[in-house]
Design an enzyme around this catalytic site. Structure first.
Site, PDB file in Angstrom:
ATOM      1  CD  GLN A   1      -2.846   1.379   2.300  1.00  0.00           C
ATOM      2  OE1 GLN A   1      -2.489   1.661   3.334  1.00  0.00           O
ATOM      3  NE2 GLN A   1      -4.206   1.159   2.018  1.00  0.00           N
TER       4      GLN A   1
ATOM      5  CE1 TYR B   1      -4.841   8.926   6.092  1.00  0.00           C
ATOM      6  CE2 TYR B   1      -6.619   7.661   5.302  1.00  0.00           C
ATOM      7  CZ  TYR B   1      -5.785   7.889   6.031  1.00  0.00           C
ATOM      8  OH  TYR B   1      -5.933   7.314   7.488  1.00  0.00           O
TER       9      TYR B   1
END
Length: 664
Positions: A108, A181
């Site tokens: 990730q 985010y």
């Protein structure tokens, strides 16, 4: 026949085939990186252990591709671009071990946190964002990121993915057009006020995400899978203000209409999978659901994505019930089940399910004390119910030199954990519990419907101790003399704690929260709870959901000021649920007396009289260590554990018991 066989059918993300339908959900890998941005031994062991446990796809926690635009204070998390040689060296060891178990592994990669950077991770570095907007946690305005900086981050995604491919990763997941985010801040008009090519229309706001996947595919090839963590809905009422389940509100983040349109665009750009959830840092209890959220809460949104786009849909979010997981695959809600905290709690979850041993799966209790709470406050990932999580080698079971008979007085969580560890190591533990079942304070604590997993944990301990042939004596109160005459080699005192009580006058209708929760006392239709800590608030919520009129009286200036949940998702949601469920709160108030159904409460400048059917005391617990004090100088090897040593929480009861029992 195993009824869960469908969960073990292979599935593809792009052209990458995964052996079953289970993924390890990405969780912040704090404490799992070395000083040069590689994976340290803890990280390698942690991810390998989940692959060994049967999980088909391992998705690492977040790694940063950029450390210039948004400095993260190395070695906060792994980073494939900081020192690529070191990253490949350490990650290659990890991916090779994971592949030995026929599992796949995705890295990730994050474009940054932007306005939601957790202060403990931020250090002195100024936060950035698409526009000059308010920071989530700090009273600061973020600096607007420049086009050159965006281009730099995009290039580093290509660099990072190329390095990940060299290191043996089977694909990458982008973090993320979800949870608010940095890349998500670009995608949401509430945060993105730009007038250049990265602002305005939805296509422009998604340009950052588009350029990232195009860069990775260009560098790594079309067949290299790129998944995306994606939230089709934000649940934002306003900045720092999230919506509760069932609440009517106007969405100021991404609503479902735009969420559907964005999903179509993102897949058209080249993303091979959508790992679906909902929420944002402004509504954190959606992104990191506490026990107050229902199980499988993301299923409707995963189904919406499954009906919208033709790529692999992954669904996480309290999906630890295998029947729920099976139903989600069978009815086309999603293609894969993502388990985060459940795989922290039990790395062998998948293998246990495959081998018809689901009763042995250690339950996650959604407390977030060991995981998100510790990430938020201490920059480290652990697990409250599994002391070995992220410490697989450091907390490995130690071999014994000589078998010992160990008496354990108290069958609460500390006593049970000590017995489990001792039995696994080869000792002979014997448990004495004065009540009629194991679990201690888990039993009243788990009485509310939303605390069902506390009861599951108590039942798990009972099952495991039975499997390990541990002698358990219920309804057995033990005296000092019996212990001294037992010929035991070691003694563990885990006698727990008792609720603090005081007299208010008419004490026939003054109860402890534990007795009310356990159903031993009827509080009537109207009750006042003295104490607004965690137990008081959860008791109030449980009673309000049952139709009772509840008032909380708290001496301090706010509820949950003492002993509140470590993780903000838990504390903020519980704090909001109190007024949402019609519970009145009176702070800076002290009770004086209770007589003839009237409770007198003293505030700063007056005394109020509250009519109520009962008063519930929730003012903390005191250590029950009298037996230990009787034996302290009589027994060579004696240990005091759990609440009997110091009143704390489930996590410290389990951790301390593991530590002591592993060294006897």
């Amino acid at each position: 026949m195993n009824k869960y066989k469908k969960l073990f059918e292979p599935v593809k993300i792009g052209k990458c085939e995964i052996k079953n339908r289970f993924a390890l959900a990405p969780m912040g890998p704090l404490g799992l990186a070395d000083s040069e941005g590689g994976f340290n031994q803890r990280g390698i062991d942690y991810y390998t252990e989940r692959a060994k446990g049967g999980t088909g796809l391992i998705i690492t926690g977040v790694t940063f591709v950029d450390n210039e635009v948004e400095e993260h204070g190395m070695p906060n998390c792994p980073c494939p671009t900081h020192n690529p040689v070191q990253f490949v060296r350490t990650a290659r060891e990890m991916t090779e071990r994971i592949h030995a178990y026929n599992a796949k592994v995705f890295l990730q990669m994050s474009g940054g946190f932007g306005r939601v950077t957790i202060p403990t991770n931020l250090g002195e570095f100024p936060p950035v964002a698409p526009s000059p907007i308010q920071h989530r946690w700090l009273d600061k305005t973020c600096r607007e990121i420049t086009i050159d900086e965006i281009k730099s981050i995009v290039k580093k995604f290509g660099d990072g993915a190329y390095t990940a491919k060299r290191a043996g990763f089977d694909g990458v997941q982008i973090h993320a057009v979800h949870e608010g985010y940095l890349i998500d801040q670009f995608a949401i008009s509430l945060f993105n006020h730009r007038t250049d090519e990265y602002g305005g229309s939805l296509e422009n706001r998604l340009r950052f995400a588009r350029e990232i996947v195009e860069e990775i595919k260009n560098r790594c090839g079309e067949d290299f899978p790129v998944a995306l963590r994606y939230s089709p809905k934000s649940f934002i009422k306003d900045l720092r203000d999230g919506a509760l389940p069932g609440e009517e509100f106007v969405e100021k983040g991404r609503d479902l209409e735009e969420g559907i349109e964005a999903a179509k665009l993102l897949v058209s750009y080249g993303y091979d999978s959508l790992d679906t959830d909902v929420g944002s840092y402004d509504s954190w209890w959606w992104s990191h659901p506490p026990m107050y959220q229902e199980k499988g809460l993301y299923r409707p949104y995963a189904k919406l994505m499954k009906d919208t786009v033709d790529v692999t849909i992954i669904c996480a979010g309290r999906m630890d019930d295998p029947d729920m997981a099976l139903e989600a695959i069978e009815n086309g809600t999603c293609d894969m089940i993502s388990l985060g905290r459940p795989l922290l709690a039990d790395p062998d979850y998948v293998n246990k399910l495959r081998s018809n041993n689901s009763k042995s799966i250690r339950p996650c209790i959604s407390c977030q004390e060991g995981c998100m709470g510790r990430i938020q406050h201490y920059s480290m990932l652990n697990c409250a119910v599994n002391p070995q999580a992220c410490k697989e080698k450091d907390n490995a079971l130690l071999p014994i030199l000589k078998k010992k008979k160990v008496l354990i007085i108290g069958g609460g969580v500390a006593g049970c954990e000590a017995a489990r560890v001792l039995a696994l190591r080869g000792h002979e533990p014997v448990v004495y519990e004065k009540s009629d079942r194991l679990g201690g304070n888990l039993i009243p604590g788990g009485a509310p419907e939303f605390k069902e997993d506390d009861i599951a944990l108590a039942n798990w301990y009972a099952h495991i101790l039975e499997q390990l042939n541990v002698e358990v004596n219920l309804n057995s109160e033990v005296t000092k003399e019996q212990i001294l005459n037992s010929a035991a080699d070691s003694i563990i005192i885990a006698t727990g704690s008792t609720p603090k009580v005081f007299s208010l006058g008419d004490d026939n209708k003054v109860f402890t929260a534990a007795d009310v929760l356990a159903g031993k006392k009827d509080c009537g239709n109207t009750t006042v709870i003295i104490g607004g800590g965690l137990v008081g608030c959860e008791t109030a919520l449980d009673l309000a959901k049952k139709g009772k009129k509840v008032i909380i009286v708290e001496a301090l200036n706010k509820i949950l000021a003492l002993n509140g949940p470590l993780c903000s998702a838990n504390s903020e949601m519980l704090e909001r649920l109190i007024p949402y469920n019609g519970i009145e709160v009176r702070t800076n108030s002290k009770v004086k007396s209770y007589k003839d159904g009237i409770l007198e409460v003293e505030t700063e400048n007056r005394i109020d009289k509250i009519q109520c059917d009962s008063v519930i005391l929730s003012v903390g617990y005191k250590e029950e260590d009298s037996l230990y004090k009787e034996l302290e100088f009589e027994v060579p090897e004696i240990h005091l554990l759990g609440d009997a040593r110091k009143v704390a929480n489930i996590m410290y009861a389990i951790w301390d018991a593991y530590e002591v029992a592993n060294h006897i």
